[in-house]
Write an enzyme that holds these catalytic residues in place. Structure first.
Site, short mmCIF file in Angstrom:
data_model
loop_
_atom_site.label_atom_id
_atom_site.label_comp_id
_atom_site.label_asym_id
_atom_site.label_seq_id
_atom_site.Cartn_x
_atom_site.Cartn_y
_atom_site.Cartn_z
N ALA A 13 0.82 -1.22 0.00
CA ALA A 13 0.00 0.00 0.00
C ALA A 13 0.86 1.27 0.00
O ALA A 13 0.34 2.36 0.19
CB ALA A 13 -0.94 -0.01 1.21
N TYR A 157 4.89 -13.41 -15.24
CA TYR A 157 3.80 -12.60 -14.66
C TYR A 157 2.45 -13.23 -14.97
O TYR A 157 1.59 -13.36 -14.08
CB TYR A 157 3.89 -11.18 -15.22
CG TYR A 157 2.89 -10.20 -14.63
CD1 TYR A 157 3.10 -9.65 -13.37
CD2 TYR A 157 1.75 -9.82 -15.33
CE1 TYR A 157 2.20 -8.75 -12.81
CE2 TYR A 157 0.84 -8.92 -14.78
CZ TYR A 157 1.07 -8.39 -13.54
OH TYR A 157 0.17 -7.50 -12.99
N VAL A 158 2.26 -13.62 -16.22
CA VAL A 158 0.99 -14.24 -16.63
C VAL A 158 0.74 -15.51 -15.81
O VAL A 158 -0.36 -15.74 -15.30
CB VAL A 158 1.01 -14.56 -18.14
CG1 VAL A 158 -0.17 -15.45 -18.52
CG2 VAL A 158 0.98 -13.28 -18.96
N LYS A 161 -0.30 -14.67 -12.22
CA LYS A 161 -1.66 -14.15 -12.08
C LYS A 161 -2.71 -15.22 -12.41
O LYS A 161 -3.79 -15.25 -11.80
CB LYS A 161 -1.86 -12.90 -12.93
CG LYS A 161 -0.99 -11.72 -12.48
CD LYS A 161 -1.29 -11.28 -11.05
CE LYS A 161 -0.58 -10.01 -10.66
NZ LYS A 161 -0.88 -9.55 -9.30
N ILE A 189 -3.38 0.15 -15.85
CA ILE A 189 -3.55 1.23 -14.88
C ILE A 189 -2.21 1.96 -14.78
O ILE A 189 -1.18 1.31 -14.54
CB ILE A 189 -3.92 0.65 -13.48
CG1 ILE A 189 -5.04 -0.40 -13.55
CG2 ILE A 189 -4.27 1.79 -12.51
CD1 ILE A 189 -6.40 0.07 -13.96
P1 NAP Z 1 3.44 -0.59 -8.16
O1 NAP Z 1 3.05 0.82 -8.32
O2 NAP Z 1 4.72 -1.07 -8.75
O3 NAP Z 1 3.39 -0.95 -6.59
C1 NAP Z 1 3.74 -2.23 -6.17
C2 NAP Z 1 3.49 -2.34 -4.67
O4 NAP Z 1 3.77 -3.69 -4.28
C3 NAP Z 1 4.40 -1.43 -3.87
O5 NAP Z 1 3.66 -0.86 -2.81
C4 NAP Z 1 5.46 -2.39 -3.33
O6 NAP Z 1 5.96 -2.04 -2.05
C5 NAP Z 1 4.64 -3.66 -3.17
N1 NAP Z 1 5.49 -4.84 -3.10
C6 NAP Z 1 6.29 -5.36 -4.06
N2 NAP Z 1 6.93 -6.44 -3.59
C7 NAP Z 1 6.52 -6.60 -2.31
C8 NAP Z 1 6.80 -7.55 -1.31
N3 NAP Z 1 7.68 -8.55 -1.51
N4 NAP Z 1 6.18 -7.42 -0.10
C9 NAP Z 1 5.31 -6.41 0.14
N5 NAP Z 1 5.01 -5.47 -0.78
C10 NAP Z 1 5.61 -5.58 -2.00
O7 NAP Z 1 2.34 -1.57 -8.77
P2 NAP Z 1 0.77 -1.39 -9.03
O8 NAP Z 1 0.57 -1.10 -10.46
O9 NAP Z 1 0.15 -0.52 -8.01
O10 NAP Z 1 0.32 -2.91 -8.81
C11 NAP Z 1 -0.43 -3.35 -7.69
C12 NAP Z 1 -1.04 -4.70 -8.03
O11 NAP Z 1 -1.90 -4.56 -9.17
C13 NAP Z 1 -0.01 -5.76 -8.41
O12 NAP Z 1 -0.38 -7.02 -7.88
C14 NAP Z 1 -0.09 -5.78 -9.93
O13 NAP Z 1 0.34 -7.01 -10.47
C15 NAP Z 1 -1.56 -5.52 -10.14
N6 NAP Z 1 -1.89 -5.00 -11.47
C16 NAP Z 1 -1.41 -3.81 -11.91
C17 NAP Z 1 -1.76 -3.36 -13.19
C18 NAP Z 1 -1.27 -2.06 -13.76
O14 NAP Z 1 -1.52 -1.80 -14.95
N7 NAP Z 1 -0.62 -1.21 -12.99
C19 NAP Z 1 -2.61 -4.14 -13.99
C20 NAP Z 1 -3.08 -5.34 -13.50
C21 NAP Z 1 -2.73 -5.76 -12.24
P3 NAP Z 1 7.33 -1.22 -1.79
O15 NAP Z 1 7.37 -0.12 -2.82
O16 NAP Z 1 7.16 -0.75 -0.38
O17 NAP Z 1 8.46 -2.19 -1.93
#
Ligand code: NAP
Length: 249
Positions: A13, A157-158, A161, A189
């Site tokens: 978060a 990644y695929v 998920k 996003i």
């Molecule tokens: P983001 O901006 O890169 O943020 C990723 C978050 O995950 C950060 O808060 C990070 O924490 C945390 N994280 C990563 N590794 C971690 C670990 N080992 N333990 C705890 N926290 C961890 O990514 P986002 O786009 O918001 O993605 C959030 C979710 O949505 C993901 O599961 C992603 O696969 C999914 N998603 C995203 C998209 C898109 O287009 N953006 C589309 C489909 C699904 P720190 O920074 O504190 O390390």
């Protein structure tokens, strides 16, 4: 205030989608446990915002792939709030390497956070939710976990998920009738995760998206509020697309 009196853990978060979900949950009345791994400043900023708006929360560091750290996060939550109503498994990584040329550890790094992390956090909160006879688990999956051709580039990644989607259904069966388990499958996003995407790939994604735009973190948070609230009490094992129609099935 649709989540008034609830306690919610949101993993990852400190940035992006998780940040928006935790912020919105707090605005809906939940006490939020803001999990981060490396971005303490992001988590602290969110906690300040929550408190300034009159909300309740705390930050907890934990790598979701490490069960000892996950269990510690759950213990801290229970020590402070005495219950856990909602878990959002949002923490995720996407390592844009190609299957043939990338380093060998991409599989482990991706599966560890995206799939194993979701499994471990769910396992750690499930006994509490079952004891309460109430709980909502929301997995932030991806439309990449459903079949559509352009997502197929990021093999690891695929796979991670698609695994989350299967885990969502298996847990929904296992934890019913007291715990609802659903996934949100976001489309494109704009967050740090996709910031470095090739413009040509971005164009193809928009071409494939019937609504012809990117989604926002707030739009994913809207779906999360629905799945966390009583409005979705008869919904479990669902893969809820928030993707502008991209990857619809
Ligand atoms: P983001 O901006 O890169 O943020 C990723 C978050 O995950 C950060 O808060 C990070 O924490 C945390 N994280 C990563 N590794 C971690 C670990 N080992 N333990 C705890 N926290 C961890 O990514 P986002 O786009 O918001 O993605 C959030 C979710 O949505 C993901 O599961 C992603 O696969 C999914 N998603 C995203 C998209 C898109 O287009 N953006 C589309 C489909 C699904 P720190 O920074 O504190 O390390």
């Amino acid at each position: 205030m649709r989540l008034s009196g609830r306690v919610a853990i949101v993993t990852g978060a400190s940035r992006g989608i998780g940040y928006a979900i935790a912020k919105r949950f707090a605005a809906e009345g939940a006490a939020v446990v803001i999990n981060y791994n490396t971005s303490k400043s992001g988590a602290s900023k969110l906690l300040r915002e929550v408190r300034t708006s009159g909300g309740e929360g705390m930050i907890v560091a934990a790598d979701v792939a490490d069960y000892e750290q996950v269990k510690r996060m759950v213990r801290k939550t229970l020590a402070k709030y005495g219950r856990i109503d909602i878990l959002v498994n949002n923490a995720g990584v996407m390592i844009p390497e190609t299957f043939l040329e990338g380093p060998d550890d991409v599989w482990d790094k991706t599966i560890d956070v995206n799939l194993k992390g979701t499994y471990l956090c769910s396992k750690a909160v499930a006994p509490t939710m079952l004891k309460q006879k109430q709980g909502k688990i929301i997995n932030i999956s991806s439309n990449s976990g459903l079949y559509h051709p352009s997502a197929m580039r990021f093999v690891e990644y695929v796979a991670s998920k698609a695994g989350v989607n299967g885990l969502t259904k298996a847990l929904a069966l296992k934890l019913g009738p007291y715990v609802n388990v659903n996934a949100i499958c976001p489309g494109w996003i704009k967050t740090d995760m996709v910031a470095a995407t090739d413009p040509e790939v971005e164009k193809r994604i928009l071409d494939e998206t019937p609504l012809k735009r990117y989604g926002t973190v707030e739009e994913v948070a809207n779906a999360a509020v629905y799945l966390a609230s009583n409005e979705s009490d008869f919904v479990t094992g669902e893969l809820h697309l928030v993707a502008g129609g991209r990857g619809m099935h």
